[in-house]
Structure formats: C-alpha cells, structure tokens
Design an enzyme around this catalytic site. Sequence first.
Site, mmCIF file in Angstrom:
data_model
loop_
_atom_site.group_PDB
_atom_site.id
_atom_site.type_symbol
_atom_site.label_atom_id
_atom_site.label_comp_id
_atom_site.label_asym_id
_atom_site.label_seq_id
_atom_site.Cartn_x
_atom_site.Cartn_y
_atom_site.Cartn_z
ATOM 1 C CG ASN A 37 6.478 -2.710 1.550
ATOM 2 O OD1 ASN A 37 6.444 -3.454 2.537
ATOM 3 N ND2 ASN A 37 7.563 -2.527 0.819
ATOM 4 C CB SER A 42 -8.419 5.516 7.673
ATOM 5 O OG SER A 42 -9.525 6.078 8.283
ATOM 6 C CB SER A 43 -11.191 4.178 3.881
ATOM 7 O OG SER A 43 -10.609 3.506 4.945
ATOM 8 C CD GLU A 99 -11.799 0.323 5.490
ATOM 9 O OE1 GLU A 99 -11.963 0.519 6.703
ATOM 10 O OE2 GLU A 99 -11.604 1.249 4.680
#
Lengths: 159, 159, 159
Positions: A37, A42-43, A99
């Site tokens: 899961n 953020s991050s 990202e």
Amino acid sequence: MTKRITMAAATAGRAEGGTSLNAFDNALLAAGIGNINLIKVSSIVPPEVSMIELPKIKPGALIPTAYAAMTSETPGETVAAAVGYALPDDPAKNGVIMEFHGIASQAEAERAIDAMLEEAFRVRGETIREKKIFAVEHTVERIGCALAAITLLAEEDLV
Amino acid sequence: MTKRITMAAATAGRAEGGTSLNAFDNALLAAGIGNINLIKVSSIVPPEVSMIELPKIKPGALIPTAYAAMTSETPGETVAAAVGYALPDDPAKNGVIMEFHGIASQAEAERAIDAMLEEAFRVRGETIREKKIFAVEHTVERIGCALAAITLLAEEDLV
Amino acid sequence: MTKRITMAAATAGRAEGGTSLNAFDNALLAAGIGNINLIKVSSIVPPEVSMIELPKIKPGALIPTAYAAMTSETPGETVAAAVGYALPDDPAKNGVIMEFHGIASQAEAERAIDAMLEEAFRVRGETIREKKIFAVEHTVERIGCALAAITLLAEEDLV
C-alpha cells in the site's frame, strides 16, 4: 508513523494494461512494489536514512512513498516518470526528493529532476553530498504507464 | 498511526520557484513545513486536540496534513490557498477542516472556507465553538505557489 | 503504520452539497466515514485481513483508505464511484483493491471494477477466491458527489 524510517529505496517500472489503473498497477508490479500500500508523501528523506536496493517488502504493508506516474491512452506517445533524491553534506539535515511525470523522454525527465534538486538545495543553503535519479520512459502501445518511486522503509516493513 | 494526535497547527506560505514543484517546495519552506513529509488527509480535527502555534517539527517526520496549494505559471495571475477549522461545542466530538485553492484573492478564499465550515457543521447538527481561517494569496511573477496547511501532530513529532 | 491492519470494511455514499468539497464531505457522512481522517492508499488488502461490515470508527482516526469519488456541478448528470476487492486462494498472498469514478451509471462502474480486478489477478498469476464490488451512482441536482471506499482498520481504530 510511530515506525521509524531508517531506509529508503528507489525503483521504476513501466507497463501496458487493459485500463489506465491496470497499467499503473502493472507498472507498480514491474517496479517491484505492486503488492504494498503506497501512501503518497511530499517528499523528504529523513536524516540518517540509508539508501538501499529495493528489498522484499511485506505484502500489504503501508509504505510512505514519493512517486510519480504518467499514464497515457495514446498509442505511440512516449511518457516518462522520474524521481530523484539529494542528500546534504550535514548528516543531521534531511535530504529532498523530487518527482516528475509527463509526455517526455527519460533524458528530459532526468534533466528536470536534476534542476529541481539543485534549486531545492540552493534555497535551503545546503550542499549536495549525494544525488541520484531514477527515470523510465514508455512508448504506449494501447494504454501504458511509466512510474518511478522512492519508498521510505522501517525494519518492520521488510520480509 | 499508532502515534496519538494531540495537537494541530496551521500555517500558510507563498513563493516563486524555477518550476511548479520548486514553487510548491519553496512555499512549504516559507510556511515552515518544507522539511517534513506531508501525508495528505481528508480532513478532521480529532476530539481534544489543542490548536497550537506551528512548532519545530523533526525533519523528515511523517505528518498527516490537510492542505491546499495553488500553483500558476501565468505571470500577473493572483492565486490563493486557504484552510480553516471549526471546533464543536461538545469536546467529545471532532472538528472539521476545509481547504480551498484557486485563482482568487485571499478574501475570496477566506469566504469560501467560511461557508464550507458553516455547512459542515450544519449538516452534522453541531454548533461551532471556535473557527479560524488561514489564507494567503500570491501574484505570480514567473511561477508561483500559494499554500495553506493544518498539520496534525503528536508529541514525538516535535524537536 | 505500526498499527496492524486486521480488518477492512467497504462503504459507499452519495450526496448533494453547497460546494464540491461539501458534497464530498456529505457523501463521506452518508457513507459513515465523514468524521475520520482518510489517508489515501494505493491499493492492497494485506494477507489475512477480515472483511467486515463498516464498524464504528473513532472520530478523527487516521484510516488508510482506498477510495474513489466523483463530484459534478452539472445538474442532471449521473456520476458513479465504485471500489472492489478480490482476495486470492492462497491466504498468505495479498488481495487487490480497484477504484473507479466517472460520468457513468452504477452498472458501468461495477463492470469496470470487475474487469480491473480480473486483470489484476491474471497478471499476478493468482486465482480469485472472493470478489466483491461496492458502487453508487448519483444524479446531480445542483452539486453532487458519489463516493466508494474500502477502509483498512486496526483494533485500536474502533470505538
């Protein structure tokens, strides 16, 4: 959350699927993280975390993960996803994860991550000790997904 | 998750950045929450939680956070983000958090939050004992972000 | 995260609201999960988890949840949301959750979930022992939301 993050591992994958969500699921499987899961974060890389090869993670484990995914239903289109981390000189300080996802090549995704990590450290006034980027591109046949992720792991998450 | 949420703290920030994600990262830094891992939640203040000033949080900590962010790459555009909470008369009941982001002024964002909190309490049949709204607007120079957040905190998250 | 997920419960709801976020909040209330903190997960049933009826959950609890929601501000439009799970023959393996939301009927949402679950098991090389789908549709009056969710629960989350 009480669990203590002591490791982080990056991965990337790409796949086709019968639907966008299956393409995403199949890309997660290709990346080795399809049976856990993911909890999107953020991050940040916490201080004193070891960067490791992706280990075997308990199925169903709740894993804080910084990830980027790009799905496309346009045959012939090339999509890319990338993540990267940079760690500071000062081991007491945290690292940063960036990202990227988009209609792009792997090289473009890598350049985007690199520039974002550089800015993240510039604004923090820190020097980068170590920097690594994980990117993947996928040219869509029917429905495809490119995915890149950095998982944040605790001892108890591992098999 | 096993950790017990006993405090909540609101904050807001705005910033420019070289990319949208950097603008978001810089807005998080401006808001004082740029070095933690935000886990997005939807969006309740647990009963008997103290609303506090934003404390120093451990770098990299995994923090359940209700947040709203609006990024824009249109110079001259004004964007806003807001969060607000309302707490009930009955201390055994939970409070509610609402979020807003958009091309809007700070005042518009505040009014939106206010109306949403009022409805949330009307439908729950509860009376508001305390209500507070945190909003910020940002007029974009090149690439900008407005961000507002309410962090849910446990003792162990604090430095 | 240290808490051990031992149960999962599905639910669905639909509602009107004064804003999109209130419609979502009201749909959560209609589904019986409006006073907890949803943490979005992507989307696995851990091995040896019991599927149960939605229990009473502590207000404000942080609950990992796979969910899909579709909000619309177009009067007369029918929107749907669905989740479904499939569990494998082998109890040591994890199950899979799929989500769907869109401008669609409940029956279309159910068919979409069914096909996604079948593909998810085909690619994993597992046989489905049990499969269940939870879907809801809503025809919008002013602003409406359809929502479906599977919550992942630990003993400590229950009242």
